[in-house]
Design a protein around this motif. Structure first.
Motif, PDB file in Angstrom:
ATOM      1  N   VAL A  16       5.765 -37.149  32.224  1.00  0.00           N
ATOM      2  CA  VAL A  16       4.306 -37.096  32.118  1.00  0.00           C
ATOM      3  C   VAL A  16       3.699 -36.920  33.501  1.00  0.00           C
ATOM      4  CG1 VAL A  16       4.078 -39.627  32.116  1.00  0.00           C
ATOM      5  CG2 VAL A  16       2.249 -38.228  31.188  1.00  0.00           C
ATOM      6  N   GLU A  17       2.837 -35.927  33.603  1.00  0.00           N
ATOM      7  CA  GLU A  17       2.034 -35.705  34.794  1.00  0.00           C
ATOM      8  C   GLU A  17       0.605 -35.541  34.282  1.00  0.00           C
ATOM      9  OE1 GLU A  17       1.549 -32.536  38.460  1.00  0.00           O
ATOM     10  OE2 GLU A  17       3.361 -32.447  37.234  1.00  0.00           O
ATOM     11  N   PRO A  18      -0.199 -36.613  34.301  1.00  0.00           N
ATOM     12  CA  PRO A  18      -1.524 -36.570  33.693  1.00  0.00           C
ATOM     13  C   PRO A  18      -2.326 -35.333  34.095  1.00  0.00           C
ATOM     14  CG  PRO A  18      -1.038 -38.787  34.409  1.00  0.00           C
ATOM     15  CD  PRO A  18       0.071 -37.896  34.938  1.00  0.00           C
ATOM     16  N   GLU A  19      -2.948 -34.737  33.079  1.00  0.00           N
ATOM     17  CA  GLU A  19      -3.797 -33.551  33.210  1.00  0.00           C
ATOM     18  C   GLU A  19      -3.029 -32.291  33.585  1.00  0.00           C
ATOM     19  OE1 GLU A  19      -7.303 -34.328  35.560  1.00  0.00           O
ATOM     20  OE2 GLU A  19      -7.652 -36.238  34.528  1.00  0.00           O
ATOM     21  N   ARG A  20      -1.686 -32.357  33.633  1.00  0.00           N
ATOM     22  CA  ARG A  20      -0.895 -31.173  34.000  1.00  0.00           C
ATOM     23  C   ARG A  20       0.261 -30.878  33.051  1.00  0.00           C
ATOM     24  NH1 ARG A  20      -2.652 -28.356  38.686  1.00  0.00           N
ATOM     25  NH2 ARG A  20      -0.820 -27.133  38.205  1.00  0.00           N
ATOM     26  N   ARG A  21       1.005 -31.928  32.620  1.00  0.00           N
ATOM     27  CA  ARG A  21       2.238 -31.664  31.882  1.00  0.00           C
ATOM     28  C   ARG A  21       2.670 -32.907  31.088  1.00  0.00           C
ATOM     29  NH1 ARG A  21       6.920 -28.211  32.764  1.00  0.00           N
ATOM     30  NH2 ARG A  21       8.851 -29.378  32.589  1.00  0.00           N
ATOM     31  N   LEU A  22       3.119 -32.651  29.849  1.00  0.00           N
ATOM     32  CA  LEU A  22       3.682 -33.706  29.015  1.00  0.00           C
ATOM     33  C   LEU A  22       4.915 -33.129  28.329  1.00  0.00           C
ATOM     34  CD1 LEU A  22       3.499 -36.554  27.783  1.00  0.00           C
ATOM     35  CD2 LEU A  22       2.052 -35.571  25.981  1.00  0.00           C
ATOM     36  N   VAL A  23       6.046 -33.826  28.482  1.00  0.00           N
ATOM     37  CA  VAL A  23       7.303 -33.383  27.883  1.00  0.00           C
ATOM     38  C   VAL A  23       7.789 -34.489  26.949  1.00  0.00           C
ATOM     39  CG1 VAL A  23       9.659 -32.562  28.315  1.00  0.00           C
ATOM     40  CG2 VAL A  23       7.844 -32.064  29.976  1.00  0.00           C
ATOM     41  N   GLY A  27      19.220 -34.901  13.302  1.00  0.00           N
ATOM     42  CA  GLY A  27      18.264 -33.904  12.827  1.00  0.00           C
ATOM     43  C   GLY A  27      18.630 -32.509  13.277  1.00  0.00           C
ATOM     44  N   GLU A  28      18.360 -31.575  12.398  1.00  0.00           N
ATOM     45  CA  GLU A  28      18.642 -30.174  12.706  1.00  0.00           C
ATOM     46  C   GLU A  28      17.463 -29.498  13.391  1.00  0.00           C
ATOM     47  OE1 GLU A  28      19.958 -28.206   9.178  1.00  0.00           O
ATOM     48  OE2 GLU A  28      21.492 -29.722   8.790  1.00  0.00           O
ATOM     49  N   MET A  29      16.294 -30.139  13.381  1.00  0.00           N
ATOM     50  CA  MET A  29      15.101 -29.518  13.953  1.00  0.00           C
ATOM     51  C   MET A  29      14.650 -30.238  15.226  1.00  0.00           C
ATOM     52  SD  MET A  29      13.035 -27.034  13.840  1.00  0.00           S
ATOM     53  CE  MET A  29      13.502 -26.279  12.306  1.00  0.00           C
ATOM     54  N   ASN A  30      15.567 -30.819  15.960  1.00  0.00           N
ATOM     55  CA  ASN A  30      15.203 -31.459  17.217  1.00  0.00           C
ATOM     56  C   ASN A  30      14.987 -30.397  18.284  1.00  0.00           C
ATOM     57  OD1 ASN A  30      15.203 -34.132  16.381  1.00  0.00           O
ATOM     58  ND2 ASN A  30      17.409 -34.329  16.656  1.00  0.00           N
ATOM     59  N   PHE A  31      14.003 -30.647  19.131  1.00  0.00           N
ATOM     60  CA  PHE A  31      13.701 -29.743  20.238  1.00  0.00           C
ATOM     61  C   PHE A  31      12.981 -30.540  21.314  1.00  0.00           C
ATOM     62  CE2 PHE A  31      10.383 -29.388  17.007  1.00  0.00           C
ATOM     63  CZ  PHE A  31       9.228 -29.619  17.721  1.00  0.00           C
ATOM     64  N   VAL A  32      12.846 -29.947  22.478  1.00  0.00           N
ATOM     65  CA  VAL A  32      12.051 -30.517  23.561  1.00  0.00           C
ATOM     66  C   VAL A  32      10.710 -29.806  23.525  1.00  0.00           C
ATOM     67  CG1 VAL A  32      11.823 -30.774  26.056  1.00  0.00           C
ATOM     68  CG2 VAL A  32      14.060 -31.085  24.962  1.00  0.00           C
ATOM     69  N   ARG A  33       9.636 -30.581  23.517  1.00  0.00           N
ATOM     70  CA  ARG A  33       8.280 -30.027  23.517  1.00  0.00           C
ATOM     71  C   ARG A  33       7.708 -30.163  24.922  1.00  0.00           C
ATOM     72  NH1 ARG A  33       3.507 -30.275  19.279  1.00  0.00           N
ATOM     73  NH2 ARG A  33       1.867 -29.485  20.657  1.00  0.00           N
ATOM     74  N   ILE A  34       7.193 -29.067  25.452  1.00  0.00           N
ATOM     75  CA  ILE A  34       6.601 -29.059  26.790  1.00  0.00           C
ATOM     76  C   ILE A  34       5.172 -28.543  26.668  1.00  0.00           C
ATOM     77  CG2 ILE A  34       6.769 -28.175  29.143  1.00  0.00           C
ATOM     78  CD1 ILE A  34       9.795 -27.586  28.442  1.00  0.00           C
ATOM     79  N   ASP A  35       4.211 -29.391  26.961  1.00  0.00           N
ATOM     80  CA  ASP A  35       2.798 -29.000  26.943  1.00  0.00           C
ATOM     81  C   ASP A  35       2.292 -28.988  28.373  1.00  0.00           C
ATOM     82  OD1 ASP A  35       1.836 -29.075  23.945  1.00  0.00           O
ATOM     83  OD2 ASP A  35       3.157 -30.805  24.212  1.00  0.00           O
ATOM     84  N   THR A  36       1.680 -27.853  28.770  1.00  0.00           N
ATOM     85  CA  THR A  36       1.156 -27.744  30.129  1.00  0.00           C
ATOM     86  C   THR A  36      -0.333 -27.416  30.093  1.00  0.00           C
ATOM     87  OG1 THR A  36       1.849 -25.422  30.282  1.00  0.00           O
ATOM     88  CG2 THR A  36       3.360 -27.090  31.182  1.00  0.00           C
ATOM     89  N   PHE A  37      -1.027 -27.868  31.125  1.00  0.00           N
ATOM     90  CA  PHE A  37      -2.471 -27.759  31.249  1.00  0.00           C
ATOM     91  C   PHE A  37      -2.756 -27.228  32.650  1.00  0.00           C
ATOM     92  CE2 PHE A  37      -0.924 -31.250  28.755  1.00  0.00           C
ATOM     93  CZ  PHE A  37      -1.652 -31.225  27.578  1.00  0.00           C
TER      94      PHE A  37
END
Length: 155
Positions: free
Chosen positions: A73-80, A94-104
């Motif tokens: 977590v990098e507030p206001e920039r990135r959440l993984v 689970g067969e649908m596991n993944f890494v989610r990366i949200d960037t701002f």
């Protein structure tokens, strides 16, 4: 450049990264699931190893709980986050596991929001794509933009 087995959506949002971040972490029940589905519950503990739990609900009332963990977590920039583990680093099947990366990312007078799903293998990425990834995650990103713009207008 995208990684193998990666799916993503990106939107320009006419709001600051701070407003988009606030919409993401404090108002997720308002945007996280593409309508007509709803998000009755979101429980984030925004630190590495913390919770990233979401409950999604169909219009018929069927609930899907997503339990996950924050990786970065990098507030206001990135959440993984990932659903492959839960809080306390407990592996989940689970067969649908993944890494989610949200960037701002700041872009002009707004924010470039990008949501990425990195899958372990090609079959999982293909299954996610075939489930309607681009449409569903795209609609959720548009809903995030609506919430962020409202927050920007009222601040």
């Amino acid at each position: 450049m995208s990684a193998p087995n990666e799916l993503s959506v990106s939107r320009f949002i006419a709001a600051t990264p701070a407003a988009v971040w606030k919409a993401y972490v404090e108002h997720a029940t308002e945007w996280f699931t593409p309508r007509p589905w709803t998000t009755p519950s979101v429980d984030y503990d925004l630190r590495p190893g913390g919770r990233a739990d979401v409950v999604m609900q169909s219009p018929e009332g069927e609930r899907h709980a997503y339990r996950g963990v924050v990786l970065e977590v990098e507030p206001e920039r990135r959440l993984v986050t990932t659903g492959a583990l839960t809080e306390g680093w407990v592996p989940q099947p689970g067969e649908m596991n993944f890494v989610r990366i949200d960037t701002f990312e700041p872009e002009g007078d707004g924010t470039r929001y990008t949501a990425v799903a990195r899958h372990w293998d090609e079959s999982a990425a293909t299954a996610h794509r075939d489930m309607g990834f681009e449409q569903g995650w795209g609609q959720a990103a548009d809903q995030l933009a609506e919430v962020a713009k409202k927050l920007e207008a009222t601040s």
